[in-house]
Write an enzyme that holds these catalytic residues in place. Structure first.
Site, short mmCIF file in Angstrom:
data_model
loop_
_atom_site.label_atom_id
_atom_site.label_comp_id
_atom_site.label_asym_id
_atom_site.label_seq_id
_atom_site.Cartn_x
_atom_site.Cartn_y
_atom_site.Cartn_z
N SER A 56 44.69 40.64 40.87
CA SER A 56 44.36 40.87 42.27
C SER A 56 43.11 40.09 42.69
CB SER A 56 44.17 42.37 42.55
OG SER A 56 43.06 42.89 41.85
N ASN B 227 32.09 35.93 35.05
CA ASN B 227 33.00 37.06 34.85
C ASN B 227 32.65 38.17 35.84
OD1 ASN B 227 35.00 38.69 33.40
ND2 ASN B 227 33.25 39.85 32.64
N HIS C 191 32.79 42.42 36.17
CA HIS C 191 32.92 43.63 35.36
C HIS C 191 32.88 44.85 36.29
CE1 HIS C 191 32.69 46.01 31.69
NE2 HIS C 191 31.78 46.76 32.29
N ASP D 232 30.00 40.84 28.05
CA ASP D 232 29.24 41.46 29.15
C ASP D 232 27.73 41.39 29.00
OD1 ASP D 232 31.75 42.25 30.17
OD2 ASP D 232 31.71 44.08 28.98
#
Length: 211
Positions: A33, A122, A124, A165
């Site tokens: 998405s 990225n 998260h 992360d």
């Protein structure tokens, strides 16, 4: 030729400035998405485009999303990703400026990070450094947040390094968790923030990348 007074007009040469588009590659493992929101954002852009979608999952719906936007896709396995340089060679060949992880679940190998320093980002679904690390993705994150009765959560966009992360944080956005919020409600609030902010952050970062 001699010119006198107003009868002499200076001619200026017409200069055509060709702006080269920046190229984005998106890695995703599932539905995609966020990948779709980024493709939508840059569909009519004169400055950047999504040039490639890559996935480790041959059944990922992100492949259909890429096809809908006529964006090329590439499916790879663990051997190709970790034991060869073929992914790097593909990204270089397609002149990729920024690599975007949008729901991609594998740890990025060191050779790829070195090939694209400070050009891999990225997203998260939590406020890092809390609720990050190996195995913390998707519903697992939201369930842990609800189990700990947190009063707020949010999203984090960060650079990617060799650890899950732990890269430098670029941007965070928060939302309040109301009493009685379910897993689906928390997930929806987070996705709304992701879809709102991720494409804009990508656009802003591309402006800092030398083409």
């Amino acid at each position: 030729m001699l010119c006198c007074g107003s009868s002499c007009k200076k001619r200026k040469a017409n200069k055509t400035i060709i702006l080269m588009k920046k190229h984005i590659a998106i890695f995703a493992s599932g539905s995609g998405s966020n990948a779709q929101k980024i493709m939508e954002h840059f569909k009519y852009s004169q400055e950047a485009e999504v040039s490639l979608v890559l996935t480790n999952n041959p059944d990922a719906f992100v492949l259909q999303r890429a096809d809908n936007f006529e964006v090329p896709s590439h499916i790879f396995d663990r051997n190709e990703f970790y034991e060869t340089d073929r992914i790097i060679e593909l990204l270089v060949r397609m002149e990729i400026d920024l690599v975007v992880l949008a729901g991609f679940l594998w740890l990025v190998p060191e050779n790829l990070i070195k090939a694209f320093p400070n050009r891999i980002i990225n997203i998260h679904p939590a406020l890092l450094p809390a609720y990050g690390g190996k195995g913390m993705y998707g519903d697992r994150v939201h369930k842990a947040i609800l189990a700990n009765k947190e009063e707020e959560s949010g999203i984090t966009i960060h650079y990617v390094n060799e650890h899950f992360d732990e890269g430098e944080i670029i941007y965070q956005a928060r939302f309040k968790i109301e009493k009685g919020d379910t897993l689906e409600m928390v997930k929806f609030k987070g996705q709304q923030l992701e879809h709102q902010h991720f494409p804009k952050i990508v656009e802003n970062l591309l402006k800092k990348v030398d083409g």
